[in-house]
Scaffold this active site. Structure first.
Site, short mmCIF file in Angstrom:
data_model
loop_
_atom_site.label_atom_id
_atom_site.label_comp_id
_atom_site.label_asym_id
_atom_site.label_seq_id
_atom_site.Cartn_x
_atom_site.Cartn_y
_atom_site.Cartn_z
N GLU A 1 0.94 -1.02 -0.09
CA GLU A 1 -0.01 0.47 0.08
C GLU A 1 0.72 1.94 0.27
OE1 GLU A 1 -1.27 0.33 3.30
OE2 GLU A 1 -3.39 1.66 2.97
N LYS B 1 -9.78 2.82 -2.10
CA LYS B 1 -9.89 1.87 -0.27
C LYS B 1 -11.08 2.33 0.11
CE LYS B 1 -6.87 1.73 3.64
NZ LYS B 1 -5.51 2.09 4.63
N CYS C 1 -5.24 -2.64 3.08
CA CYS C 1 -4.81 -3.28 4.46
C CYS C 1 -6.27 -2.62 5.72
CB CYS C 1 -4.29 -1.62 4.67
SG CYS C 1 -2.51 -0.91 5.96
O1 LIG Z 1 -5.49 -1.73 11.19
C1 LIG Z 1 -4.21 -1.47 11.31
O2 LIG Z 1 -3.55 -1.41 12.49
C2 LIG Z 1 -3.39 -0.45 10.59
C3 LIG Z 1 -4.10 -0.21 9.20
C4 LIG Z 1 -3.18 0.61 8.36
O3 LIG Z 1 -2.31 1.04 8.89
C5 LIG Z 1 -4.02 1.15 6.97
O4 LIG Z 1 -4.77 1.03 6.35
O5 LIG Z 1 -3.02 2.02 6.67
#
Ligand SMILES: O=C(O)CCC(=O)C(=O)O
Length: 258
Positions: free
Chosen positions: A40, A111, A146
């Protein structure tokens, strides 16, 4: 099929344009793989919010151009991770890009669940609204990014849209490594899919990344798992494991709620 997850180190000392060239060379070096997956927001950093507005790109910007050329040169399907997309109308999105081996942009996923609780991504980016499932020669590839991993209803919707493999680029912090491993396995088992979860290495904006990219089969077996350093995690897998698992253990047929 051979899948290669490029767990890229995103460190503050490296300029985004230098990283773009470095990553393009790494993708080219994966010639022979069927699918290459990147993390990402690797060009700017998933936590480098101060760089996003200036470094945002459009869908024909420098990262997309470089990745299209690299996919074509390597002859691979390329999930190029995500970029900060600046829509010509104004909003920014965390947008994943998938290229075919001829270098065509075949799918875009913005996203849906933004991370940050009123800060960072949640404050500056707009949520996507559409699911993306990409037909490929090795199965239908569902896309998530993510923080989406924490929302099982998205993955159930991807299943209902036909997903057999799930690609999850991430910038997941080291502090919550246990959650990352748990969710990657849970999503594989509950949707009876192959999960290709490609995380970031290194430290940017003061946030050490968890690494531990992993490929999980529909039984929850971890077929390959990286450590914390930058690496190419390559795995050979038979995509028919998805249909075989769904036939042998047909739990999805017992769903009661739709
Ligand atoms: O949910 C998490 O612990 C990390 C999510 C995250 O860092 C993101 O989505 O960029």
């Amino acid at each position: 099929m051979r899948a290669s997850l490029l767990q890229i180190a995103v460190d503050d000392a490296e300029l985004p344009q230098d990283r773009r060239e470095r990553v393009a060379a790494l993708v080219r070096a994966q010639a022979g793989a069927d699918l290459v997956v990147l993390p990402e927001l690797w060009p700017l950093g998933a936590f480098s919010a101060r760089l996003w507005a200036e470094g945002a790109e459009q869908l024909d910007g420098p990262t997309a151009d470089a990745m299209a050329a690299a996919a074509k040169d390597a002859g691979v399907w390329l999930h190029a991770g995500s970029i900060v997309e600046r829509d010509p109308d104004g909003p920014m999105y965390n947008t994943s890009l998938v290229f075919s081996p001829s270098g065509d942009l075949v799918s875009v996923y913005r996203k849906i669940h933004r991370f940050g609780f009123d800060q960072g991504e949640a404050a500056t980016m707009t949520a996507g609204q559409e699911l993306a499932v990409v037909p490929t020669p090795f199965g239908r590839l569902g896309l998530a990014t993510c923080y989406d991993l924490r929302f099982p209803e998205l993955f159930r919707a991807l299943l209902d849209a036909g997903a057999e493999l799930l690609a999850v680029p991430a910038g997941w912090p080291a502090r919550r490594l246990a959650h990352w491993r748990l969710f990657a396995q849970a999503r594989a088992v509950e949707e009876q899919c192959v999960v290709l979860a490609c995380n970031t290495a290194g430290t940017h904006a003061g946030v050490p990344q968890a690494g531990h990219s992993m490929v999980v089969d529909p039984w929850g077996e971890v077929l390959a798992e990286a450590g914390t350093e930058e690496t190419a995690l390559t795995v050979d897998l038979d995509p028919s494991v998805v249909s075989r698992t769904r036939e042998e253990f047909p739990v999805l047929k017992d769903r009661m709620l739709r």
